[in-house]
Scaffold this active site. Structure first.
Site, PDB file in Angstrom:
ATOM      1  N   LYS A 133       0.867  -1.182   0.000  1.00 37.01           N
ATOM      2  CA  LYS A 133       0.000   0.000   0.000  1.00 37.01           C
ATOM      3  C   LYS A 133       0.902   1.231   0.000  1.00 37.01           C
ATOM      4  O   LYS A 133       1.531   1.568   1.006  1.00 37.01           O
ATOM      5  CB  LYS A 133      -0.902  -0.011   1.235  1.00 37.01           C
ATOM      6  CG  LYS A 133      -1.912   1.118   1.213  1.00 37.01           C
ATOM      7  CD  LYS A 133      -2.928   0.935   2.329  1.00 37.01           C
ATOM      8  CE  LYS A 133      -4.009   1.994   2.272  1.00 37.01           C
ATOM      9  NZ  LYS A 133      -3.500   3.352   2.405  1.00 37.01           N
ATOM     10  N   LYS A 331      -2.907  -2.873   7.494  1.00 34.88           N
ATOM     11  CA  LYS A 331      -1.965  -1.825   7.875  1.00 34.88           C
ATOM     12  C   LYS A 331      -0.810  -2.391   8.705  1.00 34.88           C
ATOM     13  O   LYS A 331      -0.955  -3.407   9.366  1.00 34.88           O
ATOM     14  CB  LYS A 331      -2.685  -0.764   8.717  1.00 34.88           C
ATOM     15  CG  LYS A 331      -3.727   0.031   7.953  1.00 34.88           C
ATOM     16  CD  LYS A 331      -3.071   0.886   6.922  1.00 34.88           C
ATOM     17  CE  LYS A 331      -3.923   2.001   6.400  1.00 34.88           C
ATOM     18  NZ  LYS A 331      -4.211   3.071   7.306  1.00 34.88           N
TER      19      LYS A 331
HETATM   20  S1  IVH Z   1      -6.881  -0.025  -4.406  1.00 31.86           S
HETATM   21  C1  IVH Z   1     -11.479   0.607  -4.482  1.00 31.86           C
HETATM   22  N1  IVH Z   1      -4.333  -0.557  -4.236  1.00 31.86           N
HETATM   23  O1  IVH Z   1      -4.932   3.446  -0.525  1.00 31.86           O
HETATM   24  C2  IVH Z   1     -10.091   0.510  -4.002  1.00 31.86           C
HETATM   25  N2  IVH Z   1      -5.120   1.412  -3.181  1.00 31.86           N
HETATM   26  O2  IVH Z   1      -7.557   3.588   1.294  1.00 31.86           O
HETATM   27  C3  IVH Z   1      -9.109   1.347  -4.728  1.00 31.86           C
HETATM   28  N3  IVH Z   1      -3.368   2.763  -2.148  1.00 31.86           N
HETATM   29  O3  IVH Z   1      -6.958   5.898  -1.936  1.00 31.86           O
HETATM   30  C4  IVH Z   1      -7.791   1.421  -4.100  1.00 31.86           C
HETATM   31  N4  IVH Z   1      -1.679   1.457  -2.667  1.00 31.86           N
HETATM   32  O4  IVH Z   1      -4.495   5.949  -2.563  1.00 31.86           O
HETATM   33  C5  IVH Z   1      -5.314   0.282  -3.895  1.00 31.86           C
HETATM   34  N5  IVH Z   1      -2.090  -1.143  -4.215  1.00 31.86           N
HETATM   35  C6  IVH Z   1      -3.058  -0.300  -3.881  1.00 31.86           C
HETATM   36  C7  IVH Z   1      -2.807   0.881  -3.155  1.00 31.86           C
HETATM   37  C8  IVH Z   1      -3.878   1.709  -2.819  1.00 31.86           C
HETATM   38  C9  IVH Z   1      -2.039   2.585  -2.082  1.00 31.86           C
HETATM   39  C10 IVH Z   1      -4.099   3.897  -1.549  1.00 31.86           C
HETATM   40  C11 IVH Z   1      -4.980   4.642  -2.511  1.00 31.86           C
HETATM   41  C12 IVH Z   1      -6.349   4.650  -1.895  1.00 31.86           C
HETATM   42  C13 IVH Z   1      -6.078   4.238  -0.482  1.00 31.86           C
HETATM   43  C14 IVH Z   1      -7.241   3.398  -0.013  1.00 31.86           C
END
Ligand code: IVH
Length: 716
Positions: A133, A331
């Site tokens: 993430k 997390k």
């Molecule tokens: S998927 C519908 N994949 O995390 C889901 N998010 O709380 C779309 N983020 O706003 C998000 N790495 O900025 C996804 N590999 C990843 C991610 C990721 C960082 C962030 C993103 C999002 C937040 C979600």
């Protein structure tokens, strides 16, 4: 006539007493904000840089002498990036949603279990894509005919900012998608980030040039992206990882990992640590491995994300309010730091509840400076949790104590421990006020819990007569997710409130009419243009969506998601208003109808009843509605489906899908999935074992369907 401050020679900051400092601090904060807006958003500064610097220096000197005046929204606390508002707004074709969080391994096990039950699959048979993430900014890149046409930030999820010119300077973002058979419309989503190395080097350069020093790579990425001049963005090394998509005219792949490989073929970078996992055990092992590698990675991550790999299953699983059922962010544990608690202050919230806030010796935790910490309630300070459990092994919190604070992601910092061996002799116990600090000095009462017992939160009993509650309510009303009135920030609102110009929401809409008398343009820090802009912003909000309107009313327990559920459930303001008035009078049918709505239960019903039961509130609402042009009916999703607007009850066991899945599907298609049968029910879908509900349906003459008939109906 407005009390326009006439300029007089100012006393030395060293000669100010606390009260004078407070007044001047407020005025300067307002003034600086107005100048920032002119400079950053309107591109029309009205004073010379040197003059601005002098104001800022005086402001900083006041805060230095009276650190108590520093609040988290003080202009001194704004990090690097310019305030938003200077970029065109872009509405996302599909909303940009967020993820639910898992903190413990059990949360991940539960997540997988929920999915298995929802899809009715045998144990541990689901593949997941596991991805780091990235702690950056999410971005949506829209390609039409293979060419990049728009790049937008996430914003509030529905609307972001157009940063296309700046994004075009990123090497990782192709201007044109590579490969053949590219769908006509492709929205590629992912994360813009800055490497740790680039962040440190940039801060060195900024420091040497006397410019803003950023708190962490994420802020510096945001600041670098929000540049008016794209050549500045170009000089900042930003990266981009693709990991998701929005609108696609055709989906080239069937799985999440397949899509990630497709992004690569199109010319994007994707995160090299992404892994296809075949079991929950593999997911947990992935989390542990990535956590070990975390410090060595050259970019910040704050956890890992798991996503159901099969897109067909993702679609079946759908969303619960703003987060997908098919993905979760696992997390990493929170970061901690030790500091001294200097004071405890009471904040009176919108609903009159008291929150003790700990004022800390500022300390860096996980890259952010923390100086306030919530202490929740009186019991928490004493070392008792809200389930009567003993906290911190019973150690209470005293002013002067050295405390350990913890911050996990965007969660508000918490005090997790008190260092008793460092407790100074003069450490003071905190006595919770018995009276509200508002001029009414009303008695403080303990809030009732949902079960009617005395809870741990204290409240002012003054309701709307308490100025703190009024102002907090007004702040919510103008906030971004409610009426979103540009140019009416918290400080301006407080000023208008203190002057008696705005006491309730309707007053905002009569400001322009009253301006002959008020003369807002004469207030220092305002001016004709900003007043004109403010009035235009207010005018533009006389039409408002139902969900925003309901949220803005500020009923207890009615946050954004609940407001949306109520708006969707009733469709129009008239219907909701009537229901609210009836519920307040105890009308059983109205209560049952509200109860049947998705996501609405007892607590919300009680809150709606309490709100509309109060004559003052009814007056506030009536006066406000009179000022508005239109409250737009709520959109019901997919209104073209055969079941849109219908009420459906599921009973007995279903064979092709679980009851939860069936309910979710009905709601997706615009129907209401209710829990009990009444004469207003349109369909009862009955499987084997259906009992009393089936009998009820027959009694009311409601159409009864088998599972297959139902599936045929929804397939249209
Ligand atoms: S998927 C519908 N994949 O995390 C889901 N998010 O709380 C779309 N983020 O706003 C998000 N790495 O900025 C996804 N590999 C990843 C991610 C990721 C960082 C962030 C993103 C999002 C937040 C979600």
């Amino acid at each position: 006539m407005a009390k326009a401050a006439k300029k007089k020679p100012l006393p030395d900051v060293a000669d100010l007493n606390k009260a004078q400092a407070k007044v001047e601090h407020r005025r300067l904060a307002l003034e600086l904000e107005a100048h920032d807006k002119r400079y950053y958003q309107d591109d029309a500064p009205s004073i010379a840089d040197a003059e601005y610097d002098a104001l800022r220096q005086r402001f900083n000197a006041i805060e230095k002498r009276f650190p108590d005046l520093v609040t988290s929204d003080s202009p001194s606390q704004k990090v690097g990036s310019a305030p938003s508002g200077r970029f065109r707004k872009v509405r996302h074709a599909l909303p940009m949603l967020s993820l639910d969080n898992a903190l413990a391994e059990q949360d991940v096990i539960d997540f997988a279990g929920r999915i298995e039950r929802f899809l009715k699959l045998p144990d541990n048979n689901i593949d997941f894509s596991a991805e780091p993430k990235i702690d950056g900014l999410s971005m949506s890149l829209r390609y039409e005919g293979g060419e990049l046409v728009t790049a937008a930030t996430r914003g509030d999820g529905a609307e972001g900012e157009d940063v296309t010119a700046n994004i075009r300077t990123l090497e990782d973002v192709p201007q044109k998608l590579k490969g053949r058979k590219i769908p006509d419309i492709c929205e590629v989503r992912g994360e813009v980030y800055m490497t740790k190395k680039a962040f440190l080097a940039l801060n060195e350069r900024q420091k040497a040039a006397g410019d803003t020093v950023f708190a962490n790579p994420r802020n510096s990425a945001a600041g670098s992206l929000r540049q008016k001049d794209p050549s500045i963005t170009a000089s900042r090394p930003l990266g981009f990882f693709a990991y998701a998509w929005g609108e696609m005219s055709a989906l080239p792949e069937q799985t999440q990992t397949g899509m990630i490989h497709w992004f690569e073929r199109c010319g994007f970078k994707t995160n090299p640590l992404t892994k296809l996992c075949h079991s929950v055990e593999e997911l947990l092992a992935f989390h542990r491995r990535i956590e070990e590698q975390r410090a060595e990675l050259d970019y910040d991550i704050d956890g890992v994300v798991y996503k159901v790999d099969r897109i067909g299953w993702q679609e079946r699983l759908g969303f619960v309010s703003r987060t997908p059922r098919w993905a979760i962010a696992h997390k990493f544990p929170a970061e901690r730091a030790m500091t001294v608690l200097r004071d405890i202050e009471i904040q009176v919230g919108r609903t009159g509840s008291f929150t003790p806030v700990g004022k800390l010796e500022p300390v860096g935790v996980g890259g952010v400076i923390v100086q306030n910490v919530t202490l929740h309630n009186e019991d928490y300070i004493k070392g008792v949790g809200n389930k009567d459990e003993v906290l911190r092994e019973g150690r209470d919190i005293r002013i002067g104590d050295t405390v350990v604070i913890q911050r996990a992601g965007d969660v508000i910092p918490q005090v997790v421990d008190v260092m008793i061996d460092k407790r100074p002799k003069g450490a003071r116990e905190f006595h919770f006020p018995k009276k509200c600090p508002c001029p009414l000095h009303t008695d403080v009462v303990r809030e009732e819990t949902a079960t009617g017992e005395e809870g741990s939160r204290a409240r002012c009993s003054g309701e709307f007569a308490c100025p703190y509650q009024k102002i907090e309510h007004l702040k919510l009303f103008v906030s971004r997710r409610a009426f979103d009135i540009d140019g009416l920030g918290e400080k301006q609102l407080q000023y208008f409130f203190d002057e008696g110009w705005v006491q309730e929401p309707a007053d905002i809409f009569t400001l322009a009419k009253r301006n002959n008398r008020l003369k807002l343009e004469e207030i220092e820090g305002y001016g004709e243009t900003s007043v004109r802009n403010l009035f235009a912003a207010i005018e533009s909000r006389r039409r408002i969506s139902l969900e925003r309107f309901i949220y803005a009313l500020g009923m207890r327990h009615v946050g954004e998601t609940t407001a949306l559920a109520l708006a969707r459930g009733y469709g129009s303001w008239q219907a909701f208003h009537e229901a609210g008035l009836k519920v307040a009078k105890g009308d059983e049918e109205a209560i049952a109808d509200m109860d049947a709505l998705d996501q609405i239960g007892d607590t919300v019903i009680k809150a709606v009843a309490a709100y509309f039961g109060e004559s003052h509130n009814r007056g506030v609402v009536e006066r406000l509605v009179k000022e508005l042009e239109e409250i737009l009916d709520a959109e019901r999703p997919k209104s073209s489906s055969a079941i849109a607007g219908k009420t459906v009850v599921f009973t007995g066991s279903l064979e092709k899908m679980t009851r939860d899945e069936a309910k979710a599907m009905a709601e997706r298609l615009g129907a209401k999935a209710a829990g009990s049968v009444s004469k207003k029910t349109d369909y009862v879908v009955a499987g084997p074992g259906a009992g009393s509900k089936l009998a009820e349906a027959q009694k009311h003459g409601v159409t009864v369907l088998t599972e297959d008939e139902w599936l045929k109906l929804v397939a249209g």
